[in-house]
Design a protein around this motif. Structure first.
Motif, PDB file in Angstrom:
ATOM      1  N   SER A 156       2.262   9.545  -5.911  1.00 37.48           N
ATOM      2  CA  SER A 156       2.807  10.875  -5.647  1.00 37.48           C
ATOM      3  C   SER A 156       3.903  11.219  -6.632  1.00 37.48           C
ATOM      4  O   SER A 156       4.017  12.353  -7.100  1.00 37.48           O
ATOM      5  CB  SER A 156       3.353  10.918  -4.213  1.00 37.48           C
ATOM      6  N   ALA A 157       4.741  10.221  -6.990  1.00 32.17           N
ATOM      7  CA  ALA A 157       5.859  10.486  -7.892  1.00 32.17           C
ATOM      8  C   ALA A 157       5.401  10.808  -9.298  1.00 32.17           C
ATOM      9  O   ALA A 157       6.034  11.574 -10.018  1.00 32.17           O
ATOM     10  CB  ALA A 157       6.801   9.268  -7.924  1.00 32.17           C
ATOM     11  N   THR A 158       4.273  10.227  -9.731  1.00 32.49           N
ATOM     12  CA  THR A 158       3.784  10.467 -11.087  1.00 32.49           C
ATOM     13  C   THR A 158       2.868  11.669 -11.172  1.00 32.49           C
ATOM     14  O   THR A 158       2.390  12.016 -12.250  1.00 32.49           O
ATOM     15  CB  THR A 158       3.020   9.227 -11.596  1.00 32.49           C
ATOM     16  N   GLY A 159       2.561  12.286 -10.031  1.00 30.55           N
ATOM     17  CA  GLY A 159       1.718  13.477 -10.029  1.00 30.55           C
ATOM     18  C   GLY A 159       0.246  13.196  -9.963  1.00 30.55           C
ATOM     19  O   GLY A 159      -0.567  14.097 -10.053  1.00 30.55           O
ATOM     20  N   HIS A 160      -0.145  11.930  -9.823  1.00 30.35           N
ATOM     21  CA  HIS A 160      -1.575  11.600  -9.786  1.00 30.35           C
ATOM     22  C   HIS A 160      -2.205  11.983  -8.464  1.00 30.35           C
ATOM     23  O   HIS A 160      -3.413  11.934  -8.324  1.00 30.35           O
ATOM     24  CB  HIS A 160      -1.754  10.092 -10.003  1.00 30.35           C
ATOM     25  N   ALA A 161      -1.373  12.324  -7.493  1.00 32.55           N
ATOM     26  CA  ALA A 161      -1.922  12.629  -6.176  1.00 32.55           C
ATOM     27  C   ALA A 161      -2.246  14.107  -6.009  1.00 32.55           C
ATOM     28  O   ALA A 161      -2.520  14.564  -4.920  1.00 32.55           O
ATOM     29  CB  ALA A 161      -0.923  12.210  -5.100  1.00 32.55           C
ATOM     30  N   LYS A 170       0.828  -1.202   0.000  1.00 36.42           N
ATOM     31  CA  LYS A 170       0.000   0.000   0.000  1.00 36.42           C
ATOM     32  C   LYS A 170       0.862   1.251   0.000  1.00 36.42           C
ATOM     33  O   LYS A 170       0.569   2.222  -0.708  1.00 36.42           O
ATOM     34  CB  LYS A 170      -0.929  -0.005   1.216  1.00 36.42           C
ATOM     35  N   GLU A 171       1.940   1.240   0.792  1.00 33.89           N
ATOM     36  CA  GLU A 171       2.828   2.399   0.831  1.00 33.89           C
ATOM     37  C   GLU A 171       3.478   2.627  -0.532  1.00 33.89           C
ATOM     38  O   GLU A 171       3.650   3.759  -0.969  1.00 33.89           O
ATOM     39  CB  GLU A 171       3.906   2.195   1.892  1.00 33.89           C
ATOM     40  N   GLN A 172       3.836   1.515  -1.207  1.00 31.08           N
ATOM     41  CA  GLN A 172       4.452   1.639  -2.528  1.00 31.08           C
ATOM     42  C   GLN A 172       3.474   2.246  -3.531  1.00 31.08           C
ATOM     43  O   GLN A 172       3.844   3.090  -4.355  1.00 31.08           O
ATOM     44  CB  GLN A 172       4.905   0.265  -3.011  1.00 31.08           C
ATOM     45  N   GLU A 173       2.205   1.836  -3.461  1.00 31.14           N
ATOM     46  CA  GLU A 173       1.207   2.383  -4.377  1.00 31.14           C
ATOM     47  C   GLU A 173       1.013   3.874  -4.137  1.00 31.14           C
ATOM     48  O   GLU A 173       0.890   4.653  -5.081  1.00 31.14           O
ATOM     49  CB  GLU A 173      -0.110   1.628  -4.194  1.00 31.14           C
ATOM     50  N   VAL A 174       0.990   4.268  -2.860  1.00 28.72           N
ATOM     51  CA  VAL A 174       0.834   5.692  -2.547  1.00 28.72           C
ATOM     52  C   VAL A 174       2.039   6.485  -3.028  1.00 28.72           C
ATOM     53  O   VAL A 174       1.911   7.562  -3.605  1.00 28.72           O
ATOM     54  CB  VAL A 174       0.638   5.880  -1.026  1.00 28.72           C
ATOM     55  N   ALA A 175       3.248   5.929  -2.790  1.00 33.19           N
ATOM     56  CA  ALA A 175       4.465   6.615  -3.214  1.00 33.19           C
ATOM     57  C   ALA A 175       4.530   6.734  -4.725  1.00 33.19           C
ATOM     58  O   ALA A 175       4.926   7.760  -5.277  1.00 33.19           O
ATOM     59  CB  ALA A 175       5.694   5.875  -2.687  1.00 33.19           C
ATOM     60  N   GLY A 186      11.924   4.525  -2.252  1.00 31.27           N
ATOM     61  CA  GLY A 186      12.080   3.254  -2.942  1.00 31.27           C
ATOM     62  C   GLY A 186      13.158   2.414  -2.291  1.00 31.27           C
ATOM     63  O   GLY A 186      12.995   1.210  -2.080  1.00 31.27           O
ATOM     64  N   SER A 187      14.293   3.040  -1.948  1.00 32.67           N
ATOM     65  CA  SER A 187      15.363   2.326  -1.261  1.00 32.67           C
ATOM     66  C   SER A 187      14.916   1.859   0.112  1.00 32.67           C
ATOM     67  O   SER A 187      15.208   0.739   0.531  1.00 32.67           O
ATOM     68  CB  SER A 187      16.587   3.248  -1.148  1.00 32.67           C
ATOM     69  N   ALA A 188      14.199   2.716   0.828  1.00 30.85           N
ATOM     70  CA  ALA A 188      13.693   2.329   2.150  1.00 30.85           C
ATOM     71  C   ALA A 188      12.700   1.179   2.036  1.00 30.85           C
ATOM     72  O   ALA A 188      12.661   0.282   2.892  1.00 30.85           O
ATOM     73  CB  ALA A 188      13.034   3.529   2.827  1.00 30.85           C
ATOM     74  N   ARG A 189      11.901   1.191   0.975  1.00 32.22           N
ATOM     75  CA  ARG A 189      10.929   0.113   0.771  1.00 32.22           C
ATOM     76  C   ARG A 189      11.644  -1.220   0.566  1.00 32.22           C
ATOM     77  O   ARG A 189      11.246  -2.247   1.115  1.00 32.22           O
ATOM     78  CB  ARG A 189      10.054   0.423  -0.441  1.00 32.22           C
TER      79      ARG A 189
END
Length: 287
Positions: A121-126, A113-118, A177-180
């Motif tokens: 945000s990175a693609t600007g969809h948020a 879920k955290e990856q999907e949220v991240a 991404g690295s933390a994930r």
């Protein structure tokens, strides 16, 4: 986790108790049930023990004494039974493994879920509000000379700010991404231990690389189950997952290349370049 069932090996029990009377066999089963239910050695207090298994008559009490003397070992802490102890230990170990696997599964879902949220945000969809603001037309006003002027300066500034903000958000999303990967590695190692891999390494470069390439926790758990009895089970499991990922990539490349190769060798290839009017005059007659 309290024991609510245990395996009863009919053949073993029958062979070891065939010489007993029906009463003694029944008492033996009651004593084992009490042992499993309490997950502890049977009390040395004979009166209390007989009361627990409802042995009231003289014959029933005699059967208790007979069975204890033949199948149990008297110790300072109570009557000990090796088979019961082994089954209790196995049940408790299995319960611990299920608990670890459940925690690892929950952690994997949380990380997904955290990856999907991240990723959003990175693609600007948020940030839909910025997009809506940009689609609204700016008002047209008249200056003192009556000429029309379109006020785009503020809009352009907002667009530039949005661009820099989006770039900043993307830059901030990269470390997550690295933390994930590190967090998933911890969950993978926990799950591998749950299926029997004793020694793992959350910082192993092969493990981190495989996770970054998309290997999920299910692949590692399946590989771990097949590597438990190997000399170096953790390294063997990583090698198995690496081979599976490599084979999958090769299969994907083959599937992509197959249609192109087939098109080159088809008997219908080149029809689009043929001149179907060659040899036919303008009036329709053949040359």
């Amino acid at each position: 986790m309290a024991i609510n069932h245990y395996p009863h090996h009919i053949g073993d029990f029958d062979r070891s108790t065939r010489h007993l009377s029906r009463l003694e066999r029944s008492v033996y089963r009651d004593l084992m049930d009490l042992y499993y239910d309490s997950e502890a050695r049977l009390t040395l207090d004979m009166a209390a023990l007989c009361r627990r298994i409802i042995a009231r008559s003289t014959a029933e009490r005699a059967a208790v004494v007979q069975v204890l003397g033949e199948f149990f070992l008297k110790t300072d802490t109570g009557w000990y039974h090796s088979r019961c102890e082994d089954e209790i230990a196995a049940y408790q170990a299995n319960g611990s493994q299920r608990a670890l696997a459940g925690k690892a599964s929950a952690e994997a879902r949380r990380l997904k879920k955290e990856q999907e949220v991240a990723s959003g945000s990175a693609t600007g969809h948020a940030a839909p509000l910025n997009l809506v603001g940009k689609s609204v037309a700016t008002p047209v006003q008249r200056d003192g000379n009556g000429e029309a002027t379109n006020q785009n300066q503020n809009q352009n500034q907002n667009q530039n700010q949005d661009t820099h903000t989006a770039a900043g958000n993307q830059t901030q999303a990269e470390p997550s991404g690295s933390a994930r990967v590190v967090s998933v590695a911890s969950s993978v190692c926990m799950a591998m231990k749950a299926v029997g891999i004793g020694s793992t390494n959350t910082a192993h470069p092969d493990l981190l690389e495989l996770i970054s390439k998309g290997a999920d926790i299910g692949l590692f758990v399946a590989a771990a189950k097949g590597a438990v009895k190997k000399q170096n089970p953790f390294a063997y499991a990583l090698g198995t997952v690496k081979g599976q990922m490599r084979d999958a990539a090769a299969l994907a490349e083959t599937a992509l290349a197959a249609p192109q190769s087939a098109a080159k060798h088809t008997k219908h290839a080149g029809f689009s370049s043929l001149n179907y009017h060659e040899g036919i005059e303008a009036d329709g007659s053949f040359a």
